[in-house]
Design an enzyme around this catalytic site. Structure first.
Site, PDB file in Angstrom:
ATOM      1  N   ARG A  44       0.792  -1.230   0.000  1.00 50.45           N
ATOM      2  CA  ARG A  44       0.000   0.000   0.000  1.00 50.45           C
ATOM      3  C   ARG A  44       0.824   1.279   0.000  1.00 50.45           C
ATOM      4  NH1 ARG A  44      -5.307  -0.884   3.915  1.00 50.45           N
ATOM      5  NH2 ARG A  44      -5.930  -2.921   3.129  1.00 50.45           N
TER       6      ARG A  44
ATOM      7  N   TYR B 295     -17.874  12.609 -13.418  1.00 47.83           N
ATOM      8  CA  TYR B 295     -17.774  13.843 -14.195  1.00 47.83           C
ATOM      9  C   TYR B 295     -16.418  14.020 -14.874  1.00 47.83           C
ATOM     10  CZ  TYR B 295     -21.895  15.091 -11.417  1.00 47.83           C
ATOM     11  OH  TYR B 295     -23.124  15.098 -10.825  1.00 47.83           O
TER      12      TYR B 295
ATOM     13  N   HIS C 252      -7.426  -4.408  -7.825  1.00 48.70           N
ATOM     14  CA  HIS C 252      -7.256  -3.727  -6.537  1.00 48.70           C
ATOM     15  C   HIS C 252      -8.571  -3.733  -5.757  1.00 48.70           C
ATOM     16  CE1 HIS C 252      -4.702  -1.176  -4.034  1.00 48.70           C
ATOM     17  NE2 HIS C 252      -5.723  -0.367  -3.845  1.00 48.70           N
TER      18      HIS C 252
END
Length: 566
Positions: free
Chosen positions: A40, A125, A81
């Site tokens: 990570r 968006y 993931h």
């Protein structure tokens, strides 16, 4: 439950015996810690990426047009993931922010946030595609350069690393806080890093002084100034850990009738105009501390001190001027250097950057490495990558040469081969007959049988011979590279120079040694009449230097100045 009690918990190490709770907790926490460190938060020294960043770029590979970020987030979550969509989208946004990445790997379209802390628009968006810098990470992924592994459910393959042509861990930097570790790697200039990497590859025993002549210091996306002395920078790069002093870049702008103002055009890395304005506002309008009803005398004096210097602060940043912070003085007769010194001392216009070069090495272990060691280890990775790429290209060259040789043999006996193929019942029998009668290999026979009749009859012996010569020359060159370590390193160094010329740009951060900002305030010594006046003077002179020392302000007494109001 005391420390000796056990729970009905089992671990893989003790079979059916119950484990003490502290042993189970230790075993479970160790797995979590290793996961955060390796999967990570820490970047690999090879490609400079964290796993989520690597998976995002791999999922976007091949995208030449803008597509919705929601599509990429869903593909990354579904294939590689299995974590939260918000964290994955944040990682994608970070890769596209020009104020966060020195060389953005993703080109965004839409609202991707700002350096003032404004949040990006939702992923339904915004749109994105790979930037031109991502070619340096993905261009060679299909040439056997890196290993692949199964994804979390075993249905897809994902790369263990990306075949980085440049040390992106130094180019774009990184930040992360896993369990027991932390990393904060600054960004650097591409031309300088490429030249330093080439130097270390060519000179395996390179010293820090040699590298620092090529890389004088970090190069941040927002520019600014690095004013740490050279020895401090050297110590930070040698140990892989240190603190660098950054300063804003500003100019005095002259106006009509002798007026002037200060215009800040570049800020230290990680500092925004909003942050600086809030800090100045907090100085000019202090608030009581937690549990306090009134502000302290120190806050009152600091408020008066700032109000004596600054009239107004405005953010005039726009598309033309990406960063323009205007500071109006209280009076045109005051000293600009004194006003800026007061702001540098009490705001983030001058701040420190805590550098920590902690990576996952090629051995998979986290370690803090100096810059020379980091470049040397990356150089070894790059040399191995180019060796694997050369072996892959050699194998592909020999495979094609084998096919061309088979077609040349077929061209010499084209009529007999056509008769034999027509006389065969199916392709399998035709392949066997070609292998038996004309001594073709299995691959050559497969290629000839799969050719259409028109292609087979139009085989051009001249073109085939030209291709054969080209392939033989290519094979010889590839073998020479693989057989000579110096030639292999020379190829790597040449490619670094080509990439620096194609993708490099000029340095943005100015490196100029300087001292930390200080303020000198004038305090007058006047003869006082009477016992009360003497006591008042003694009170002023005892309290004011105490306040000055707490705020980093140095006092110098002069007879032509007025004391500050108590």
């Amino acid at each position: 439950m005391d420390d000796t009690q056990t729970l009905d918990l089992f671990t893989p190490d003790n079979g059916d015996e119950a484990a003490p709770i502290e042993q189970h907790a230790s075993h479970a926490y160790l797995g979590y810690a290793v996961s955060t460190v390796k999967s990570r938060a820490l970047p690999e020294i090879a490609d400079g990426l964290k796993p989520v960043q690597r998976r995002i770029l791999f999922a976007m590979d091949g995208s030449t047009t803008f597509s919705k970020c929601a599509r990429y987030v869903g593909e990354v979550l579904g294939k590689y993931h299995p974590h939260g969509d918000s964290s994955t989208y944040e990682a994608l946004v970070h890769l596209a922010q020009p104020f966060s990445m020195r060389y953005p790997l993703i080109e965004g379209q839409g609202n991707f946030g700002s350096r003032d802390g404004d949040a990006p628009a939702a992923y339904r968006y915004t749109e994105a595609r790979l930037s031109r810098f991502s070619e340096l990470l993905l261009a060679e992924i299909g040439e056997g350069t890196v290993d692949f592994q199964k994804n979390y459910d075993g249905k897809f393959q994902e790369p263990v690393l990306l075949p980085a042509r440049l040390p992106f861990g130094l180019l774009n930097g990184s930040f992360g806080i896993p369990v027991g570790f932390s990393t904060r790697i600054p960004s650097h200039n591409l031309k300088e890093v490429a030249a330093a990497a080439a130097y270390v590859i060519k000179h395996p025993r390179a010293k820090l002084e040699d590298v620092l002549e090529i890389i004088p210091g970090p190069d941040f996306p927002g520019g600014g100034q690095l004013i740490s002395p050279p020895e401090e920078i050297r110590q930070a790069y040698e140990a892989g850990r240190g603190s660098l002093l950054l300063k804003a870049k500003y100019d005095k702008e002259s106006l009509a009738r002798g007026q002037w103002r200060i215009v800040v055009t570049e800020l230290p890395h990680g500092v925004s105009t909003k942050q600086v304005m809030e800090e100045i506002e907090a100085l000019a309008n202090p608030k009581p501390g937690f549990g306090k009803k009134e502000v302290t005398q120190e806050q009152k004096r600091l408020k008066q001190f700032i109000l004596d210097q600054v009239e107004a602060v405005r953010d005039e940043s726009d598309r033309k001027s990406r960063l323009r912070l205007v500071i109006e003085p209280r009076s045109s007769r005051q000293d600009p250097d004194e006003m800026m010194a007061s702001l540098l001392v009490h705001t983030s216009l001058e701040s420190r950057y805590a550098m920590n070069l902690t990576w996952l090495g090629r051995d998979g272990l986290p370690e803090t490495k100096g810059i020379v060691e980091a470049l040397r280890e990356w150089g070894e990775f790059r040399v191995d990558t180019v060796r694997r790429r050369t072996q892959f290209r050699l194998g592909r060259c020999e495979e094609r040469l084998h096919i061309v040789m088979g077609r040349l043999m077929a061209f010499a006996k084209i009529d007999e081969i056509i008769k034999l193929i027509r006389a065969s019942e199916d392709q399998g029998e035709a392949r066997k007959n070609l292998q038996t009668k004309f001594k073709f290999s299995e691959k050559q026979a497969e290629d000839i049988v799969n050719l259409r009749l028109g292609q087979l009859t139009r085989l051009d012996g001249v073109k085939l011979n030209e291709e054969r010569k080209t392939l033989e020359a290519e094979r010889k060159g590839l073998k020479d590279i693989l057989g000579n370590e110096k030639e292999l390193k020379k190829l790597v160094i040449a490619e670094l120079a080509d990439d620096a010329k194609k993708y490099g740009d000029e340095r943005r951060t100015l490196i100029k040694a300087g001292e930390r900002a200080q303020i000198e305030r004038r305090v007058v010594e006047e003869p006082c009449r009477g016992r009360a006046g003497s006591a008042r003077a003694r009170g002023m002179l005892s309290i004011y230097p105490l306040w000055a020392s707490r705020t980093g302000i140095h006092c110098c007494r002069r007879s032509n100045a007025r004391p500050p109001t108590r």
